[in-house]
Design a protein around this motif. Structure first.
Motif: not given
Length: 479
Positions: A89-93, A130-131, A144-146, A442-443
């Motif tokens: 998850g940290k890689l995303l930011t 992501v959301l 982003f969800l797609l 989840q979203a």
């Protein structure tokens, strides 16, 4: 005798139809018992209707697949405790450079994590993260969800442990882990790339929205640090929504800056250096065991034996009661597979699948472009109507046998084509893959940040993406 056979065909078809309805629509009003109970009901009816004997029903259950599923779920549970998903998850930011950069990161992280930890697990752990990032940057969540769901499905094609249908194919085909990866990985890489480019092309206007926050605020959503968000992976596809909700609730209720040790949460900021060092050593051992498992699989060792050995090694290294980790295993999914094996075997004995295949086989030769197109279309349709795992069970052996008659080299290719098309088919509609439903579900449930991904919004992207990515993969796999 002929009449008795005719009756069995009808009764076997009825049992399979009941299984199909409950697998596709688990909350159907007339019988809302769910997928697992529906699968067991279909299997039981096959025995009651005497389509299969009790012994034949037991023989239909593929134990190596169940052991492989169990082992990978246990390993995923220990990876969660070792913070593997938090690091992903940290890689995303980390040093993000805008919306398009974020899109590429989500697609890459989702694809890689799905290949290693299964697509359903990746979607469960990353959806809320992501959301929150999208909301933080004032970006619309939909693309982003797609990206998360579609890349998870495509990325999971790369390995036999990426999704349940690949597990079935790897076990039944005899294709080794290394052969599977090297055969399908180029298609996976190009598929993820073109899927990402299509997302940017279709949603470019949405992605042009600028961030209102400075980069220094990255990682904060509504006062919450998303980098410190704790996740709990879903067990593999087919788990109930209640099970998914339990996992999500548990993830959201974990205290920040705490470790879960010996049945209690401990604030690591107040722990002695020795305890921190032991924690880091244990995490390193977990990662080494997982790397060793992947290397063993690439070397061609038995997949089921390797997975269960890795799971047992992690239990021993943990040096405490393994019950909490074993409780994360989706036993409902294992039961679903048991019932599905029996139900599909019973339907095969009605000879209906064989008769349909004999009608289609002359037009579905994988050495011809037209035949490959017909075959891919059939797999796409069946995967969305019947679901991908039953499609693999129904078509796999028949496709391989037909391809082997053309040339022995085509047999392996047929299995890889089936793995590719049946998995990418999950991107066609919201109902095509459990990963899609997990992202949608989840979203919707994220407190104060919820977003509803509708069936039609998914279809508008899923249709073109599925056709484009499927075609790219077929071109590479056929060559």
């Amino acid at each position: 005798m002929a009449m008795a056979t005719y009756v069995k065909v009808i009764l076997g078809s009825v049992a399979f139809a009941i299984f199909w309805v409950l697998a596709v629509f688990p909350a159907v009003p007339c019988l809302p018992i769910g997928r697992t109970a529906g699968s067991l009901l279909g299997a039981t009816l096959m025995v009651i209707f005497q389509v299969l004997t009790v012994d034949q029903a037991y023989e239909a259950i593929d134990l190596p697949i169940l052991v492989l599923l169990f082992g990978t779920m246990v390993v995923s549970g220990y990876l969660e405790r070792a913070d593997a998903f938090k690091y992903l998850g940290k890689l995303l930011t980390w040093k993000s450079k805008g919306a398009k950069d974020l899109m590429f990161r989500i697609c890459l992280v989702s694809a890689v994590s799905s290949a290693l930890f299964t697509n359903d697990t990746s979607c469960m752990v990353l959806t809320e993260f992501v959301l929150k990032i999208a909301r933080q940057n004032n970006l619309p969540p939909e693309p982003f969800l797609l990206a998360l769901a579609s890349s998870a499905n495509i990325g999971s094609t790369a390995t036999p442990i990426g999704n349940p249908q690949n597990l079935v194919i790897a076990t039944q085909s005899g294709v080794s882990f290394g052969e599977f990866v090297t055969g399908i990985l180029p298609a996976t890489i190009l598929g993820v790339l073109f899927n990402t480019l299509l997302l940017i092309f279709l949603y470019g206007n949405m992605l042009s929205v600028k961030k209102d926050q400075d980069d220094s605020s990255a990682g904060v959503v509504n006062g919450e640090c998303v980098d410190s968000h704790h996740f709990s992976p879903a067990t593999m596809g087919g788990g109930s929504s209640a099970h998914h909700e339990t996992l999500r609730h548990r993830a959201n209720s974990e205290p920040e800056n705490h470790w879960f040790l010996n049945g209690a949460y401990w604030d690591y900021r107040n722990q002695p250096c020795t305890r921190r060092w032991k924690r880091q050593l244990w995490k390193s051992c977990v990662y080494l065991v997982v790397v060793g498992m992947l290397i063993s699989l690439l070397m061609g060792l038995n997949m089921s034996g390797t997975a269960i050995t890795a799971a047992l090694a992690l239990m021993i290294l943990d040096f405490k009661d393994a019950v909490p980790c074993l409780e994360k295993v989706s036993y409902s999914l294992l039961l679903f597979f048991c019932g599905m094996f029996v139900t599909v075997q019973g339907f095969n004995r009605t000879r209906i699948p064989s008769a349909l295949w004999e009608l289609m086989e002359p037009y579905a030769k994988i050495d011809e472009i037209s035949g490959l197109a017909v075959l891919a279309l059939v797999i796409l349709i069946l995967s969305n109507l019947v679901s991908n795992v039953p499609t693999v069970l129904l078509l796999g052996a028949r496709m391989a046998a037909s391809a082997a008659l053309i040339s022995p080299a085509f047999e392996k290719k047929a299995w890889l084509i089936l793995a590719w098309v049946s998995t990418v088919a999950g991107n066609l509609s919201l109902l095509g893959s459990a990963a899609n439903l997990i992202v949608c579900e989840q979203a919707c449930r994220v407190p104060n940040l919820g977003y509803t991904l509708t069936f039609w919004n998914h279809l508008k992207f899923g249709g073109p993406s599925t056709l484009l990515v499927t075609a790219i993969g077929l071109i590479l796999l056929k060559s």
